[in-house]
Design a protein around this motif. Structure first.
Motif, short mmCIF file in Angstrom:
data_model
loop_
_atom_site.label_atom_id
_atom_site.label_comp_id
_atom_site.label_asym_id
_atom_site.label_seq_id
_atom_site.Cartn_x
_atom_site.Cartn_y
_atom_site.Cartn_z
N LYS A 1 51.47 25.95 29.80
CA LYS A 1 50.90 25.68 28.48
C LYS A 1 51.92 24.90 27.66
O LYS A 1 53.10 25.26 27.61
CB LYS A 1 50.55 26.98 27.78
N ARG A 2 51.47 23.83 27.05
CA ARG A 2 52.37 23.02 26.24
C ARG A 2 52.65 23.73 24.91
O ARG A 2 51.73 24.30 24.30
CB ARG A 2 51.77 21.66 25.93
N ASP B 1 53.12 23.96 20.87
CA ASP B 1 52.33 23.29 19.83
C ASP B 1 52.92 21.93 19.44
O ASP B 1 52.17 20.96 19.24
CB ASP B 1 52.25 24.18 18.58
N GLN C 1 52.05 19.40 22.04
CA GLN C 1 50.63 19.05 21.97
C GLN C 1 50.38 18.00 20.88
O GLN C 1 49.65 17.03 21.08
CB GLN C 1 49.79 20.30 21.68
N ASN D 1 41.43 17.53 25.13
CA ASN D 1 42.08 18.72 24.58
C ASN D 1 42.70 19.57 25.67
O ASN D 1 43.75 20.19 25.47
CB ASN D 1 41.08 19.54 23.76
N CYS D 2 42.04 19.61 26.84
CA CYS D 2 42.61 20.34 27.98
C CYS D 2 43.92 19.70 28.42
O CYS D 2 44.87 20.40 28.82
CB CYS D 2 41.62 20.37 29.14
N PHE E 1 45.94 18.04 26.42
CA PHE E 1 46.92 18.35 25.37
C PHE E 1 47.46 19.78 25.52
O PHE E 1 48.64 20.02 25.31
CB PHE E 1 46.29 18.21 23.98
N ARG E 2 46.58 20.71 25.88
CA ARG E 2 46.98 22.13 25.92
C ARG E 2 47.83 22.49 27.14
O ARG E 2 48.72 23.33 27.04
CB ARG E 2 45.73 23.02 25.89
N HIS E 3 47.53 21.88 28.29
CA HIS E 3 48.22 22.29 29.52
C HIS E 3 48.81 21.09 30.26
O HIS E 3 48.16 20.05 30.40
CB HIS E 3 47.27 23.04 30.45
#
Length: 537
Positions: free
Chosen positions: A130-131, A133, A136, A290-291, A293-295
């Protein structure tokens, strides 16, 4: 009676049986939603009588353009339909009926996963994380300039390249076939593909690609600079406008058999592929972003590495580097891609959730689309960047082309459009129509397929001029087949025959065939197919 790309014979009997499946498929789509809303609106009108409801609904569907969309949906379903497996036959056998090819594909997948896991262990990099914040937000700001801020890639390597995959294909042997290692048996293959699959002869190919014959005008030949545009190009463009307005897949495919005008290619390809980007599709693409960006996934680094090694080093495609990231990174997260495994001999890559190793219920697809990118994978996207300037439309076009065609180029199978059949088709054409050239190359220990394979696995992307690649892909979409690839590969060898007959080493042969940028696709295919005697004449 017609046969679709998966070899299903579409006779009246099977068409009647497929009606419930077609209806169910449309009902689950956005098209079905639009049809229901329209029908409900029509039914609530006080002026509509119950007895006239059916006729009125049909008329309103036609008036709103939904009737053509339904026809296209039915046509697309039939084009991509695969037969349901018999209840007594295993799923693995249905996906690939030949056992030794099935085993080879399974072993190949294990080898790829082993290479991935070894890379993780050596570099101490997790498959996914998980990146934070902050990271991201930075990625969101740099989304259109990812090429300038990619991570350190020096320690990463491609999981496999074309040469590795060719070695696996060369190792395929029918265990029930007589050993031909001494070349004493007449039935042995002269090339390096030793799998007894049925491929088409030149006369069958002449019939299949008859619209490309020399006596018919073609985009890519008759629209050349030295030919007055009013003789062909203007008429072709007018016809293209009519095809786009008609909004019918079958018409668009028939038109594309002679090539698409540059200015209309984007719309015609979307029409053939059934791509209509609506608000829900834009939203889905944003969710995939968004996926990303998140992972952070390990395959992201493989994508970065591949783009840097291939498209970013190509004079024709380096300007699209950032654009390609916007397609391939969301693509790796798209679980909708998994549906192509139903018609593929491959199985999606899987891994365990961290800390849950060994438990089946905690196995997940990795990456989410089940596809591990290899060296050159980004070249499937690069030519499309010349056609579409909207990344969302480009994404859906690429995805559809991949799950229809490109996946077959890096999967072991006995399918007529699979890479094994395409390789055998190439060798058969060259042996049959250029036997002197083939035997000369074989005598100096140069197997033509070793040179041509890299063209086939990339559908010539990165080897031909970009416009020539698009003219070739016009015909792939139009004829709904990849079988034109080995025809072109054999034609190139035939065209360079004079020089190839003088070489004595593999390096010299490769030097003769290293530069294909000046070649024109359509005349070469015509030369290969239609300068041979025809059974029709």
């Amino acid at each position: 009676m017609a046969v679709n790309a998966n070899g299903v014979v579409l006779n009246e009997g099977i068409l009647d049986e497929l009606v419930p499946e077609v209806v169910a498929s449309i009902e689950k789509s956005m098209l079905g939603f639009h049809v229901r809303k329209l029908a409900e609106a029509e039914a609530t009108k006080s002026s509509v009588k119950t007895t006239d409801l059916r006729i009125g609904a049909t008329q309103i569907l036609s008036k709103c353009g939904l009737e053509k969309r339904i026809q296209n949906a039915v046509y697309k379903f039939l084009q991509t339909y695969t037969t349901k497996p018999h209840p007594d036959v295993s799923l693995d056998h249905t996906k690939e009926p030949i056992s030794y090819i099935r085993r080879a594909q399974m072993n190949w997948e294990k080898r790829i996963l082993k290479s991935m896991n070894s890379m993780c262990t050596e570099l101490s990099v997790p498959l996914g994380r998980k990146r934070p914040d902050k990271e991201q937000k930075e990625m969101l700001l740099k989304w259109t300039e990812l090429g300038a801020s990619e991570p350190d890639l020096s320690k990463f390597r491609p999981v496999y390249a074309a040469k590795d995959f060719l070695d696996v294909i060369m190792s395929l042997k029918n265990t029930n076939q007589i050993n031909c290692s001494d070349n004493s048996v007449f039935s042995c293959y002269w090339g390096i593909i030793q799998v007894p699959l049925k491929v088409k002869d030149i006369w069958e190919l002449q019939i299949q690609f008859s619209e490309m014959s020399i006596n018919q005008s073609q985009t890519g030949v008759d629209d050349a600079v030295e030919i007055p545009p009013e003789l062909f190009e203007s008429e072709r463009s007018k016809l293209a406008c009519g095809i786009i307005q008609a909004q019918q897949i079958a018409l668009a495919q028939e038109f594309s058999k002679k090539g698409c005008p540059i200015s209309h290619r984007s719309a015609i390809w979307c029409q053939i592929l059934g791509i209509e980007v609506e608000d829900i599709d834009i939203l889905y693409y944003e969710q995939l972003k968004n996926c990303v960006f998140r992972h952070d996934l390990l395959v992201d680094n493989l994508v970065y590495k591949d783009v840097k090694l291939t498209t970013a080093n190509d004079d024709q495609y380096f300007v699209f580097e950032d654009y390609i990231y916007q397609i391939l990174l969301p693509f790796s997260r798209d679980t909708a891609v998994l549906r192509h495994f139903v018609q593929s001999s491959a199985s999606p890559a899987r891994s365990f959730i961290r800390g849950k190793f060994g438990s089946e219920e905690f196995m997940v697809y990795y990456p989410p689309n089940g596809i591990i990118p290899f060296h050159g994978f980004s070249m499937y996207v690069a030519p499309l960047c010349y056609i579409y300037n909207d990344p969302v439309v480009l994404y859906y076009v690429f995805r559809e082309m991949y799950i229809r065609y490109f996946f077959r180029l890096h999967t072991l199978s006995s399918h007529p459009q699979g890479i094994v059949s395409l390789c055998l088709q190439f060798e058969t054409l060259l042996q049959t129509h250029e036997p002197q050239l083939f035997m000369h190359l074989k005598a100096i220990d140069v197997q033509p397929l070793r040179i041509a394979f890299k063209w086939l696995i990339r559908a010539f992307s990165g080897y031909l001029a970009s416009e020539q690649v698009l003219l070739l892909w016009d015909r792939i979409l139009a004829y709904n087949t990849l079988e034109i690839l080995p025809v072109l590969a054999a034609a190139i060898f035939s065209f360079r025959k004079t020089n190839l007959m003088q070489v004595q080493t593999l390096n010299a042969a490769e030097a003769v065939l290293v530069d294909l940028l000046t070649l024109q696709v359509v005349p070469l295919i015509q030369f290969m197919l239609f300068t041979q005697p025809s059974k029709l004449s």
